[in-house]
Design a protein around this motif. Structure first.
Motif, PDB file in Angstrom:
ATOM      1  N   ASN A  71      -8.675   7.458  49.576  1.00 29.74           N
ATOM      2  CA  ASN A  71      -8.539   6.449  48.531  1.00 29.74           C
ATOM      3  C   ASN A  71      -7.206   5.708  48.596  1.00 29.74           C
ATOM      4  N   ASN A  92      -9.222  -2.440  45.558  1.00 28.79           N
ATOM      5  CA  ASN A  92     -10.360  -1.869  44.862  1.00 28.79           C
ATOM      6  C   ASN A  92     -11.532  -2.815  44.757  1.00 28.79           C
ATOM      7  N   HIS A 119      -0.090  -8.336  47.308  1.00 25.65           N
ATOM      8  CA  HIS A 119      -1.147  -8.061  46.334  1.00 25.65           C
ATOM      9  C   HIS A 119      -0.812  -8.691  44.999  1.00 25.65           C
TER      10      HIS A 119
ATOM     11  N   SER B  49     -10.233  -7.591  36.188  1.00 27.53           N
ATOM     12  CA  SER B  49     -10.415  -6.369  36.967  1.00 27.53           C
ATOM     13  C   SER B  49      -9.541  -6.394  38.206  1.00 27.53           C
ATOM     14  N   GLU B  50      -9.292  -7.576  38.771  1.00 33.66           N
ATOM     15  CA  GLU B  50      -8.349  -7.667  39.899  1.00 33.66           C
ATOM     16  C   GLU B  50      -6.987  -7.178  39.466  1.00 33.66           C
ATOM     17  N   THR B  53      -6.800  -3.268  38.538  1.00 35.74           N
ATOM     18  CA  THR B  53      -6.986  -2.277  39.591  1.00 35.74           C
ATOM     19  C   THR B  53      -5.858  -2.341  40.614  1.00 35.74           C
ATOM     20  N   MET B  54      -4.839  -3.131  40.327  1.00 34.57           N
ATOM     21  CA  MET B  54      -3.851  -3.416  41.353  1.00 34.57           C
ATOM     22  C   MET B  54      -3.099  -2.187  41.840  1.00 34.57           C
ATOM     23  N   ARG B  56      -3.760   0.960  41.534  1.00 33.66           N
ATOM     24  CA  ARG B  56      -4.518   2.197  41.593  1.00 33.66           C
ATOM     25  C   ARG B  56      -4.977   2.539  42.992  1.00 33.66           C
ATOM     26  N   PRO B  57      -5.132   3.813  43.320  1.00 36.86           N
ATOM     27  CA  PRO B  57      -5.800   4.158  44.580  1.00 36.86           C
ATOM     28  C   PRO B  57      -7.256   3.710  44.532  1.00 36.86           C
ATOM     29  N   ARG B  58      -7.840   3.535  45.680  1.00 42.90           N
ATOM     30  CA  ARG B  58      -9.202   3.005  45.722  1.00 42.90           C
ATOM     31  C   ARG B  58     -10.197   3.999  45.138  1.00 42.90           C
ATOM     32  N   PHE B  59     -11.257   3.454  44.577  1.00 39.72           N
ATOM     33  CA  PHE B  59     -12.287   4.324  44.009  1.00 39.72           C
ATOM     34  C   PHE B  59     -13.168   4.860  45.120  1.00 39.72           C
ATOM     35  N   THR B  60     -13.502   6.132  45.017  1.00 37.94           N
ATOM     36  CA  THR B  60     -14.297   6.724  46.093  1.00 37.94           C
ATOM     37  C   THR B  60     -15.768   6.418  45.926  1.00 37.94           C
ATOM     38  N   ASN B 150     -17.121  -7.172  40.042  1.00 41.73           N
ATOM     39  CA  ASN B 150     -16.030  -7.287  40.998  1.00 41.73           C
ATOM     40  C   ASN B 150     -15.764  -5.968  41.702  1.00 41.73           C
ATOM     41  N   LEU B 151     -16.120  -4.857  41.050  1.00 38.78           N
ATOM     42  CA  LEU B 151     -15.944  -3.560  41.693  1.00 38.78           C
ATOM     43  C   LEU B 151     -17.163  -3.188  42.522  1.00 38.78           C
TER      44      LEU B 151
END
Lengths: 159, 206
Positions: A71, A92, A119, B49-50, B53-54, B56-60, B150-151
């Motif tokens: 992640n 994300n 970003h 949402s962009e 989510t900046m 944060r680690p990516r969602f699995t 967006n996610l």
């Protein structure tokens, strides 16, 4: 030295590509014919960015094989081909940032800091109510911010 | 540098959006006004949402993304956590907020309630207040739908208000496996059928 940065949307559509040099490849001459108004150099950069998208997909879909934490947004060095190094970053919202550089020694930290700033600039550009999601980013302010970030990348990793 | 806006400004703006679209631009077409407001919310949710989510680690997977929406995104947007979350594990999620801040300062005109039938005053009053506040729910629904899309999660979002002040029940259904259901839901999210939509959602879950 950074050659080009690119933002690619979640359908692998290019949202922003910016080059920062004016033809540094010594093997090519200016007399190479133009293809549909694009110079050979910008096409080559499009090609590099496009190829690296495959590597991004591979990294994301096979996390165990590449030994990466699943992640993380920063994907690291994608493919060190020819004279270029390509770094990737996945947000994300499935937007990919690609950084192409000719530096031989780029520290991981520098690339991460670069992508962090990039970003932020991207989020500000997309929050513009006149920006249509999925279309190219046409904001001049974004272009200026990206140029600033690129210049500061060169300075910090020069030492 | 964090810039702040006063909450009353935001609430006034939202009330004005609903008023302009319902009595101004699409005066006799509540369906069109509703779709337009929802589309505005969609774009806002997309952009928000962009931003949120900046760092944060990516969602699995999808569940992570939904958890993000239910917890962090909701509390950034509405300044409080949701009170209850239900799911049927087949793609439907119901979020309940017992004091929805955007509608907390809204009241229904008591004269509307007084003109109801004597036989069933409470149901009539509830129906009228649900109609009046129904239009105000399209914007938050649009925001949630935009953020989810967006996610990477396509879904249908509907909302229902029960007993003012503001106990909001917002449901969203992941579009892929339940396409027929969302079609029913969309047809029932009209001004007259907010109650039917809520019943439909509840019948799926329980």
């Amino acid at each position: 030295m950074i050659v080009c940065v690119a933002v690619v949307g979640h359908q692998n559509n290019p949202l922003y590509i910016q080059s920062f040099t004016k033809g540094d490849d010594s093997l090519l001459r200016i007399s190479i014919l133009n293809v549909e108004g694009c110079s050979y150099h910008s096409l080559k950069r499009h090609h590099i960015v496009h190829c690296s998208l495959d590597v991004v997909d591979e990294r994301v879909n096979n996390p165990k094989k590449s030994g990466l934490i699943i992640n993380e947004t920063f994907l690291g060095l994608l493919n060190p081909t020819e004279n270029y190094k390509v770094y990737g970053y996945l947000t994300n919202t499935k937007v990919k940032f690609i950084l192409v550089t000719t530096d031989l020694e780029v520290r991981d930290v520098d690339a991460r800091v670069f992508f962090g700033r990039f970003h932020t600039a991207y989020v500000d550009a997309v929050s513009n109510p006149f920006h249509i999601p999925g279309k190219k980013i046409t904001s001049r302010k974004f272009a200026e911010r990206v140029s600033t970030i690129v210049k500061s990348f060169g300075l910090s990793s020069g030492g | 540098m964090v810039r702040e806006v006063s909450e009353s400004c935001v609430e006034s703006l939202l009330a004005e959006i609903v008023l302009s679209y319902c009595s101004g631009f699409y005066a006799n077409k509540p369906e069109l006004a509703a779709r337009r407001i929802e589309a505005i919310g969609f774009q806002v949710g997309h952009q928000l949402s962009e931003r949120y989510t900046m760092d944060r680690p990516r969602f699995t997977d999808n569940l992570d993304a939904i958890k993000f929406i239910c917890k962090d995104f909701w509390s950034e947007l509405f300044k409080k956590q949701i009170d209850n979350l239900k799911t049927n594990h087949r793609g439907t999620f119901v979020l309940q907020d017992n004091r929805f801040r955007w509608l907390a300062h809204m009241s229904v005109d008591p004269s509307v309630q007084a003109s109801g039938n004597i036989q069933d005053p409470s149901a009539m009053a509830e129906n009228k207040s649900a109609q009046a506040t129904g239009m105000h729910l399209y914007f938050p629904c649009g925001i949630i739908r935009g953020a989810l899309s967006n996610l990477g999660i396509e879904c249908a979002v509907s909302a229902d208000i029960s007993n003012l002040p503001a106990s909001l029940c917002l449901a969203f259904i992941i579009l892929m496996p339940l396409l027929w259901l969302s079609q029913n839901l969309f047809s029932s999210i009209s001004l007259q059928n907010a109650d039917y939509a809520a019943l439909l959602v509840q019948s799926i879950i329980f």
